[in-house]
Design an enzyme around this catalytic site. Structure first.
Site, PDB file in Angstrom:
ATOM      1  N   SER A  52       0.816  -1.211   0.000  1.00 12.33           N
ATOM      2  CA  SER A  52       0.000   0.000   0.000  1.00 12.33           C
ATOM      3  C   SER A  52       0.850   1.260   0.000  1.00 12.33           C
ATOM      4  O   SER A  52       0.359   2.349  -0.297  1.00 12.33           O
ATOM      5  CB  SER A  52      -0.926   0.015   1.224  1.00 12.33           C
ATOM      6  OG  SER A  52      -1.847  -1.052   1.182  1.00 12.33           O
ATOM      7  N   GLY A 238      -4.378  -1.908  -0.716  1.00 14.40           N
ATOM      8  CA  GLY A 238      -3.608  -1.609  -1.915  1.00 14.40           C
ATOM      9  C   GLY A 238      -3.401  -0.112  -2.081  1.00 14.40           C
ATOM     10  O   GLY A 238      -4.032   0.698  -1.403  1.00 14.40           O
ATOM     11  N   GLY A 240      -2.976   3.644  -4.401  1.00  9.82           N
ATOM     12  CA  GLY A 240      -3.608   4.344  -5.513  1.00  9.82           C
ATOM     13  C   GLY A 240      -4.938   4.987  -5.155  1.00  9.82           C
ATOM     14  O   GLY A 240      -5.453   4.877  -4.036  1.00  9.82           O
ATOM     15  N   CYS A 266      -9.329  -1.838   3.842  1.00  2.83           N
ATOM     16  CA  CYS A 266      -8.533  -0.718   3.347  1.00  2.83           C
ATOM     17  C   CYS A 266      -8.979  -0.305   1.937  1.00  2.83           C
ATOM     18  O   CYS A 266     -10.055   0.216   1.761  1.00  2.83           O
ATOM     19  CB  CYS A 266      -7.048  -1.070   3.408  1.00  2.83           C
ATOM     20  SG  CYS A 266      -5.965   0.377   3.488  1.00  2.83           S
ATOM     21  N   ASN A 308      -3.433   2.473   7.087  1.00  4.55           N
ATOM     22  CA  ASN A 308      -2.553   3.002   6.054  1.00  4.55           C
ATOM     23  C   ASN A 308      -3.434   3.401   4.871  1.00  4.55           C
ATOM     24  O   ASN A 308      -3.602   2.639   3.926  1.00  4.55           O
ATOM     25  CB  ASN A 308      -1.506   1.979   5.615  1.00  4.55           C
ATOM     26  CG  ASN A 308      -0.683   2.479   4.441  1.00  4.55           C
ATOM     27  OD1 ASN A 308      -0.667   3.684   4.163  1.00  4.55           O
ATOM     28  ND2 ASN A 308      -0.014   1.582   3.759  1.00  4.55           N
ATOM     29  N   HIS A 365      -6.624  -2.478   9.007  1.00  2.00           N
ATOM     30  CA  HIS A 365      -5.981  -3.779   8.812  1.00  2.00           C
ATOM     31  C   HIS A 365      -6.245  -4.718   9.977  1.00  2.00           C
ATOM     32  O   HIS A 365      -5.538  -4.676  10.988  1.00  2.00           O
ATOM     33  CB  HIS A 365      -4.472  -3.591   8.652  1.00  2.00           C
ATOM     34  CG  HIS A 365      -4.076  -2.923   7.382  1.00  2.00           C
ATOM     35  ND1 HIS A 365      -3.630  -3.611   6.274  1.00  2.00           N
ATOM     36  CD2 HIS A 365      -4.077  -1.622   7.021  1.00  2.00           C
ATOM     37  CE1 HIS A 365      -3.365  -2.768   5.295  1.00  2.00           C
ATOM     38  NE2 HIS A 365      -3.632  -1.550   5.731  1.00  2.00           N
ATOM     39  N   GLU A 367      -5.639  -7.839  10.085  1.00  2.00           N
ATOM     40  CA  GLU A 367      -4.550  -8.816  10.241  1.00  2.00           C
ATOM     41  C   GLU A 367      -3.447  -8.243  11.125  1.00  2.00           C
ATOM     42  O   GLU A 367      -2.727  -8.965  11.796  1.00  2.00           O
ATOM     43  CB  GLU A 367      -3.990  -9.219   8.872  1.00  2.00           C
ATOM     44  CG  GLU A 367      -2.926  -8.318   8.302  1.00  2.00           C
ATOM     45  CD  GLU A 367      -3.445  -6.969   7.849  1.00  2.00           C
ATOM     46  OE1 GLU A 367      -2.630  -6.030   7.726  1.00  2.00           O
ATOM     47  OE2 GLU A 367      -4.668  -6.847   7.622  1.00  2.00           O
TER      48      GLU A 367
END
Length: 400
Positions: A52, A238, A240, A266, A308, A365, A367
């Site tokens: 990311s 990811g 962008g 995300c 993030n 996130h 995880e």
């Protein structure tokens, strides 16, 4: 007496002309990207290898970085993805029984240009006031004005599609772990938009066989997973601008039309929002770190979470975050909000007649490598969602 340490001068210039002088850290050369800051005090190796962060220059707010070195266990992908790295006081010698090499050596080996010895607190405050912006780091240029010209000529994050640049080229399978559940109990198609290693692992340890698909996968590829299609669809994090992404949104809409249970995190949350007809927008300086407070509005629980993201879902203007919004696929609600700034951090899609959960997503996130783990329950929620749908389908088949 020991030989004095020699350093190479380095220069950092922001697109608004603010310049910082320091020492080279990592590879020598020149790099450009979007300047963002990360507030995590630990987990720098996971940050560096998070896809990311592709095309971003990461400023660490913690002053001392590199203490525990680098190992071959903690990376979240096959390489470092950041475009550049900014630290104040790098560790001279790593100190950890797990360390296999220094962070400086790893950055050098992977060609990541960085800078150290600058006032990262001043830089962070500048970014908070002015917003994330383009930046350049150079160990070869000494003239700030000359480097600024190249910064202004570099690409911007807004309007850029990047997930296909970080995705896998080939489908691969992460088998279910023979743990608490004994054997595989569910199958998931996971779209790799910049997926982190720990994400399919968290599903696999819950008895899920995860088929990780390229970002270019089609609905036919998804439906080919498992026996008669997957039990669920997952979209990863990811890089962008979600507004520049169209193919993955079309794929998600096709899956929602078939009522395939969906879980996104995300970037997957932003694409879920756009698939439902909502907008997205760029945050002033984003959320990046492992200490972001989020409320789960479905339970009232406050979680400390890992973030993030520089973009977020835009709830319709004039509509309260507590109000549901109708969509072509069901009723959408805001399930999670950030307690710092009320940013939408999660969405749910429910059946308009039964109020049953169909799909959901979060902006952070769960995880959580390298922590915290408050949001791990979301993987269990995904399991429950898929099992409920399977049970409903079996009941319909028996009645037929």
């Amino acid at each position: 007496m020991p030989e004095p340490t020699t350093t190479t001068p380095a220069l950092l210039v922001l697109e608004d002309g603010r310049a910082f002088h320091g020492d080279a850290y990592g590879a020598r050369g020149e790099t450009f990207g979007e300047a963002v800051f990360n507030t995590g005090m630990t987990g720098y190796q996971e940050t560096l290898t998070d896809p990311s962060y592709h095309r971003q220059v990461v400023v660490m707010t913690a002053p001392h970085i590199g203490n525990t070195g680098v190992n071959d266990t903690d990376p979240e992908s096959s390489r470092i993805w950041v475009s550049g790295y900014v630290v104040r006081d790098p560790a001279r010698v790593p100190s950890s029984w797990r360390s296999q090499r220094s962070l400086d050596d790893e950055l050098t080996a992977q060609g990541v240009v960085g800078i150290s010895g600058i006032d990262t607190r001043a830089l962070t405050r500048h970014l908070r006031e002015r917003g994330a912006m383009r930046v350049g780091i150079s160990t070869t240029e000494t003239d700030p004005a000359a480097l600024l010209e190249r910064v202004l000529a570099s690409g911007e994050m807004a309007g850029t599609e990047l997930s296909t640049e970080v995705s896998t080229d080939q489908t691969y399978v992460v088998p279910a772990h023979a743990g608490e559940w004994g054997a595989k109990r569910l199958t998931v198609a996971a779209l790799d938009l910049g997926i982190k290693t720990m994400t399919p692992y968290r599903m696999a340890e819950r008895g899920i066989e995860v088929h990780v698909l390229p970002a270019s996968a089609t609905i036919e590829d998804v439906l080919a997973v498992g026996d008669g299609g997957p039990d669920g669809l997952f979209y990863s994090n990811g890089p962008g601008d979600p507004a520049a992404t169209t193919h993955q949104i079309d794929l998600l809409r096709a899956a929602l039309e078939r009522e395939i249970p969906y879980f996104g995190i995300c970037f997957g949350n932003q694409l879920f929002g756009r698939a439902l007809g909502l907008g997205t927008y760029k945050l002033k300086y984003g959320h990046r770190g492992i200490n972001q407070p989020v409320m789960d509005r479905t339970t009232g629980t406050v979680e400390v979470t890992a973030h993030n993201h520089g973009f977020a879902v835009q709830w319709p203007e004039g509509v309260s975050l507590a109000e549901p919004v109708p969509t072509p696929y069901g009723v959408a609600t805001v399930s999670h909000v950030c307690l710092n700034d009320d940013v939408v951090e999660g969405l749910e899609l429910r059946d308009p007649e039964t109020d049953a959960l169909r799909s959901f997503s979060v902006q952070y996130h769960p995880e959580a490598a390298a922590g915290p783990h408050d949001a791990a329950y979301l993987f269990d929620r995904f399991v429950d969602l898929m099992r409920d749908r399977t049970t409903d389908q079996q009941s319909v088949q028996k009645e037929a």
